[in-house]
Design a protein around this motif. Structure first.
Motif, PDB file in Angstrom:
ATOM      1  N   LEU A   6       0.827  -1.198   0.000  1.00 44.24           N
ATOM      2  CA  LEU A   6       0.000   0.000   0.000  1.00 44.24           C
ATOM      3  C   LEU A   6       0.858   1.244   0.000  1.00 44.24           C
ATOM      4  O   LEU A   6       2.045   1.199   0.364  1.00 44.24           O
ATOM      5  CB  LEU A   6      -0.905   0.014   1.235  1.00 44.24           C
ATOM      6  CG  LEU A   6      -1.814  -1.201   1.468  1.00 44.24           C
ATOM      7  CD1 LEU A   6      -2.547  -1.052   2.800  1.00 44.24           C
ATOM      8  CD2 LEU A   6      -2.811  -1.358   0.326  1.00 44.24           C
ATOM      9  N   ASP A   7       0.258   2.370  -0.394  1.00 44.47           N
ATOM     10  CA  ASP A   7       0.985   3.633  -0.259  1.00 44.47           C
ATOM     11  C   ASP A   7       1.026   4.006   1.217  1.00 44.47           C
ATOM     12  O   ASP A   7       0.374   3.379   2.063  1.00 44.47           O
ATOM     13  CB  ASP A   7       0.348   4.737  -1.107  1.00 44.47           C
ATOM     14  CG  ASP A   7      -1.107   5.018  -0.722  1.00 44.47           C
ATOM     15  OD1 ASP A   7      -1.460   4.870   0.461  1.00 44.47           O
ATOM     16  OD2 ASP A   7      -1.890   5.383  -1.616  1.00 44.47           O
ATOM     17  N   LEU A   8       1.771   5.019   1.571  1.00 44.74           N
ATOM     18  CA  LEU A   8       2.027   5.358   2.972  1.00 44.74           C
ATOM     19  C   LEU A   8       0.747   5.669   3.732  1.00 44.74           C
ATOM     20  O   LEU A   8       0.547   5.187   4.855  1.00 44.74           O
ATOM     21  CB  LEU A   8       2.981   6.552   3.052  1.00 44.74           C
ATOM     22  CG  LEU A   8       3.344   7.027   4.480  1.00 44.74           C
ATOM     23  CD1 LEU A   8       4.000   5.897   5.262  1.00 44.74           C
ATOM     24  CD2 LEU A   8       4.246   8.254   4.409  1.00 44.74           C
ATOM     25  N   LYS A   9      -0.161   6.438   3.144  1.00 39.53           N
ATOM     26  CA  LYS A   9      -1.398   6.826   3.826  1.00 39.53           C
ATOM     27  C   LYS A   9      -2.270   5.606   4.110  1.00 39.53           C
ATOM     28  O   LYS A   9      -2.775   5.444   5.225  1.00 39.53           O
ATOM     29  CB  LYS A   9      -2.170   7.832   2.977  1.00 39.53           C
ATOM     30  CG  LYS A   9      -3.423   8.361   3.664  1.00 39.53           C
ATOM     31  CD  LYS A   9      -4.119   9.402   2.801  1.00 39.53           C
ATOM     32  CE  LYS A   9      -5.378   9.923   3.485  1.00 39.53           C
ATOM     33  NZ  LYS A   9      -6.067  10.940   2.653  1.00 39.53           N
ATOM     34  N   ALA A  14      -4.268   1.112   7.608  1.00 40.55           N
ATOM     35  CA  ALA A  14      -4.312  -0.335   7.827  1.00 40.55           C
ATOM     36  C   ALA A  14      -3.668  -0.698   9.159  1.00 40.55           C
ATOM     37  O   ALA A  14      -4.170  -1.569   9.891  1.00 40.55           O
ATOM     38  CB  ALA A  14      -3.618  -1.061   6.685  1.00 40.55           C
ATOM     39  N   TYR A  15      -2.580  -0.036   9.485  1.00 35.82           N
ATOM     40  CA  TYR A  15      -1.886  -0.322  10.736  1.00 35.82           C
ATOM     41  C   TYR A  15      -2.731   0.081  11.938  1.00 35.82           C
ATOM     42  O   TYR A  15      -2.776  -0.623  12.952  1.00 35.82           O
ATOM     43  CB  TYR A  15      -0.546   0.406  10.765  1.00 35.82           C
ATOM     44  CG  TYR A  15       0.320   0.031  11.944  1.00 35.82           C
ATOM     45  CD1 TYR A  15       0.719  -1.288  12.152  1.00 35.82           C
ATOM     46  CD2 TYR A  15       0.731   0.988  12.866  1.00 35.82           C
ATOM     47  CE1 TYR A  15       1.498  -1.644  13.238  1.00 35.82           C
ATOM     48  CE2 TYR A  15       1.515   0.654  13.947  1.00 35.82           C
ATOM     49  CZ  TYR A  15       1.893  -0.663  14.132  1.00 35.82           C
ATOM     50  OH  TYR A  15       2.659  -1.016  15.205  1.00 35.82           O
ATOM     51  N   ARG A  16      -3.468   1.212  11.834  1.00 32.95           N
ATOM     52  CA  ARG A  16      -4.364   1.630  12.920  1.00 32.95           C
ATOM     53  C   ARG A  16      -5.484   0.616  13.110  1.00 32.95           C
ATOM     54  O   ARG A  16      -5.856   0.298  14.244  1.00 32.95           O
ATOM     55  CB  ARG A  16      -4.931   3.026  12.626  1.00 32.95           C
ATOM     56  CG  ARG A  16      -3.956   4.165  12.872  1.00 32.95           C
ATOM     57  CD  ARG A  16      -4.671   5.507  12.904  1.00 32.95           C
ATOM     58  NE  ARG A  16      -5.199   5.857  11.594  1.00 32.95           N
ATOM     59  CZ  ARG A  16      -4.545   6.573  10.691  1.00 32.95           C
ATOM     60  NH1 ARG A  16      -3.320   7.001  10.948  1.00 32.95           N
ATOM     61  NH2 ARG A  16      -5.095   6.873   9.530  1.00 32.95           N
ATOM     62  N   ILE A  17      -6.023   0.111  12.017  1.00 32.64           N
ATOM     63  CA  ILE A  17      -7.071  -0.916  12.102  1.00 32.64           C
ATOM     64  C   ILE A  17      -6.518  -2.173  12.773  1.00 32.64           C
ATOM     65  O   ILE A  17      -7.175  -2.789  13.624  1.00 32.64           O
ATOM     66  CB  ILE A  17      -7.616  -1.237  10.698  1.00 32.64           C
ATOM     67  CG1 ILE A  17      -8.386  -0.038  10.145  1.00 32.64           C
ATOM     68  CG2 ILE A  17      -8.528  -2.475  10.739  1.00 32.64           C
ATOM     69  CD1 ILE A  17      -8.799  -0.188   8.698  1.00 32.64           C
ATOM     70  N   LYS A 221     -12.763  -3.841   0.353  1.00 30.33           N
ATOM     71  CA  LYS A 221     -13.227  -2.710  -0.447  1.00 30.33           C
ATOM     72  C   LYS A 221     -12.397  -1.465  -0.153  1.00 30.33           C
ATOM     73  O   LYS A 221     -12.025  -0.721  -1.074  1.00 30.33           O
ATOM     74  CB  LYS A 221     -14.703  -2.449  -0.155  1.00 30.33           C
ATOM     75  CG  LYS A 221     -15.316  -1.330  -0.983  1.00 30.33           C
ATOM     76  CD  LYS A 221     -16.795  -1.178  -0.668  1.00 30.33           C
ATOM     77  CE  LYS A 221     -17.402  -0.048  -1.503  1.00 30.33           C
ATOM     78  NZ  LYS A 221     -18.864   0.113  -1.197  1.00 30.33           N
ATOM     79  N   ARG A 222     -12.109  -1.241   1.128  1.00 31.93           N
ATOM     80  CA  ARG A 222     -11.336  -0.047   1.517  1.00 31.93           C
ATOM     81  C   ARG A 222      -9.937  -0.058   0.941  1.00 31.93           C
ATOM     82  O   ARG A 222      -9.418   0.967   0.471  1.00 31.93           O
ATOM     83  CB  ARG A 222     -11.274   0.037   3.053  1.00 31.93           C
ATOM     84  CG  ARG A 222     -10.314   1.092   3.614  1.00 31.93           C
ATOM     85  CD  ARG A 222     -10.701   2.491   3.186  1.00 31.93           C
ATOM     86  NE  ARG A 222      -9.775   3.485   3.689  1.00 31.93           N
ATOM     87  CZ  ARG A 222      -8.598   3.779   3.149  1.00 31.93           C
ATOM     88  NH1 ARG A 222      -8.188   3.121   2.055  1.00 31.93           N
ATOM     89  NH2 ARG A 222      -7.820   4.709   3.662  1.00 31.93           N
ATOM     90  N   PHE A 223      -9.292  -1.228   0.945  1.00 35.14           N
ATOM     91  CA  PHE A 223      -7.908  -1.305   0.496  1.00 35.14           C
ATOM     92  C   PHE A 223      -7.753  -1.935  -0.889  1.00 35.14           C
ATOM     93  O   PHE A 223      -6.642  -2.263  -1.305  1.00 35.14           O
ATOM     94  CB  PHE A 223      -7.073  -2.081   1.524  1.00 35.14           C
ATOM     95  CG  PHE A 223      -7.021  -1.400   2.870  1.00 35.14           C
ATOM     96  CD1 PHE A 223      -6.287  -0.241   3.035  1.00 35.14           C
ATOM     97  CD2 PHE A 223      -7.718  -1.917   3.953  1.00 35.14           C
ATOM     98  CE1 PHE A 223      -6.238   0.402   4.273  1.00 35.14           C
ATOM     99  CE2 PHE A 223      -7.683  -1.287   5.180  1.00 35.14           C
ATOM    100  CZ  PHE A 223      -6.942  -0.121   5.340  1.00 35.14           C
ATOM    101  N   LYS A 224      -8.894  -2.124  -1.571  1.00 35.83           N
ATOM    102  CA  LYS A 224      -8.906  -2.647  -2.938  1.00 35.83           C
ATOM    103  C   LYS A 224      -8.162  -3.991  -3.048  1.00 35.83           C
ATOM    104  O   LYS A 224      -7.318  -4.204  -3.921  1.00 35.83           O
ATOM    105  CB  LYS A 224      -8.286  -1.629  -3.918  1.00 35.83           C
ATOM    106  CG  LYS A 224      -9.046  -0.307  -3.968  1.00 35.83           C
ATOM    107  CD  LYS A 224      -8.380   0.664  -4.934  1.00 35.83           C
ATOM    108  CE  LYS A 224      -9.195   1.948  -5.074  1.00 35.83           C
ATOM    109  NZ  LYS A 224      -9.328   2.681  -3.791  1.00 35.83           N
ATOM    110  N   LEU A 225      -8.501  -4.874  -2.129  1.00 35.33           N
ATOM    111  CA  LEU A 225      -7.892  -6.206  -2.109  1.00 35.33           C
ATOM    112  C   LEU A 225      -8.709  -7.170  -2.956  1.00 35.33           C
ATOM    113  O   LEU A 225      -9.942  -7.190  -2.879  1.00 35.33           O
ATOM    114  CB  LEU A 225      -7.829  -6.758  -0.686  1.00 35.33           C
ATOM    115  CG  LEU A 225      -6.828  -6.151   0.293  1.00 35.33           C
ATOM    116  CD1 LEU A 225      -7.005  -6.780   1.657  1.00 35.33           C
ATOM    117  CD2 LEU A 225      -5.406  -6.334  -0.198  1.00 35.33           C
TER     118      LEU A 225
END
Length: 235
Positions: A6-9, A14-17, A221-225
């Motif tokens: 993923l990009d940095l943002k 993702a890390y917070r989740i 959906k959020r991370f386009k997986l």
């Protein structure tokens, strides 16, 4: 399974989740160890009456969370959460042990005897829980990823339920063997509590499948997986 960078943002999100899921996992695990001595009855629509510890109520949440983490973040991240849970449980055990040794004042609302009655068995309970926890959680993750590889990322309900059913039986069996062996629970309650505990966990595992599907759908959906894809979440 293919890991997606993923990009940095997005990686920060993702890390917070991942941290939130980890916090829910650890708090559920520690809470189940602290409240286990209270038992209750639950009449399941007149079909079956469960007699189970209230400690079983938050515990299935831990398996739901490890399945979500396994599906989205991969096996290694799920194992890291399990290991963190072990440290959290033993640290809570240390705090309780110190609190039990410190004498209560004459005006303390909770005296030494009451505190010891509620938390005195926690040392044995946490030890029993941790032994079962090690077996069950690691087996859950291993079985989950076995089915994930076998089905090539399809049939999420299959790996969720198969992994949870097997691991929950091992968890319930191990805890009861240790608690009965140490005299906390009488042996004549062993089989009924084993049946009640396992059936309850199987029921909860079946009921939480829609929650797992929803969480996985939203995260994909959020991370386009794509199906079967995992987030490469490096620390």
């Amino acid at each position: 399974m293919k890991e997606i960078s993923l990009d940095l943002k997005d990686k920060q999100t993702a890390y917070r989740i991942y941290l939130i899921l980890g916090a829910l996992f650890i708090s559920s695990l520690v809470a189940s160890n602290l409240i286990f001595q209270k038992f209750f009855q639950w009449d399941f629509f007149g079909i079956y009456t469960f007699e189970i510890s209230v400690g079983i109520l938050p515990y299935p949440i831990t398996f739901l969370i490890t399945d979500i983490i396994s599906e989205i973040f991969g096996k290694r991240k799920a194992n890291q959460i399990v290991t963190a849970g072990i440290f959290a449980s033993f640290f809570s055990l240390l705090i309780i042990s110190v609190a039990n040794v410190v004498p209560a004042t004459s005006w303390s609302p909770i005296d030494n005897e009451t505190f010891d009655k509620v938390f005195g068995a926690t040392v044995i309970a946490v030890f029993a829980s941790m032994i079962a926890y090690l077996f069950a959680q690691y087996i859950d993750i291993q079985v989950f990823h076995f089915w994930k590889r076998l089905t090539k990322g399809k049939h999420l309900w299959l790996r969720n339920n198969f992994s949870t059913f097997s691991s929950q039986f091992i968890d319930t069996l191990t805890v009861l063997l240790l608690l009965c062996s140490t005299g906390i629970i009488e042996w004549n309650r062993f089989f009924i509590l084993l049946l009640n505990g396992f059936l309850f966990k199987v029921l909860v595992a079946a009921l939480d499948t829609p929650i797992l599907y929803l969480a996985v759908h939203l995260l994909r959906k959020r991370f386009k997986l794509k199906q079967g894809g995992e987030i490469a979440l490096e620390i």
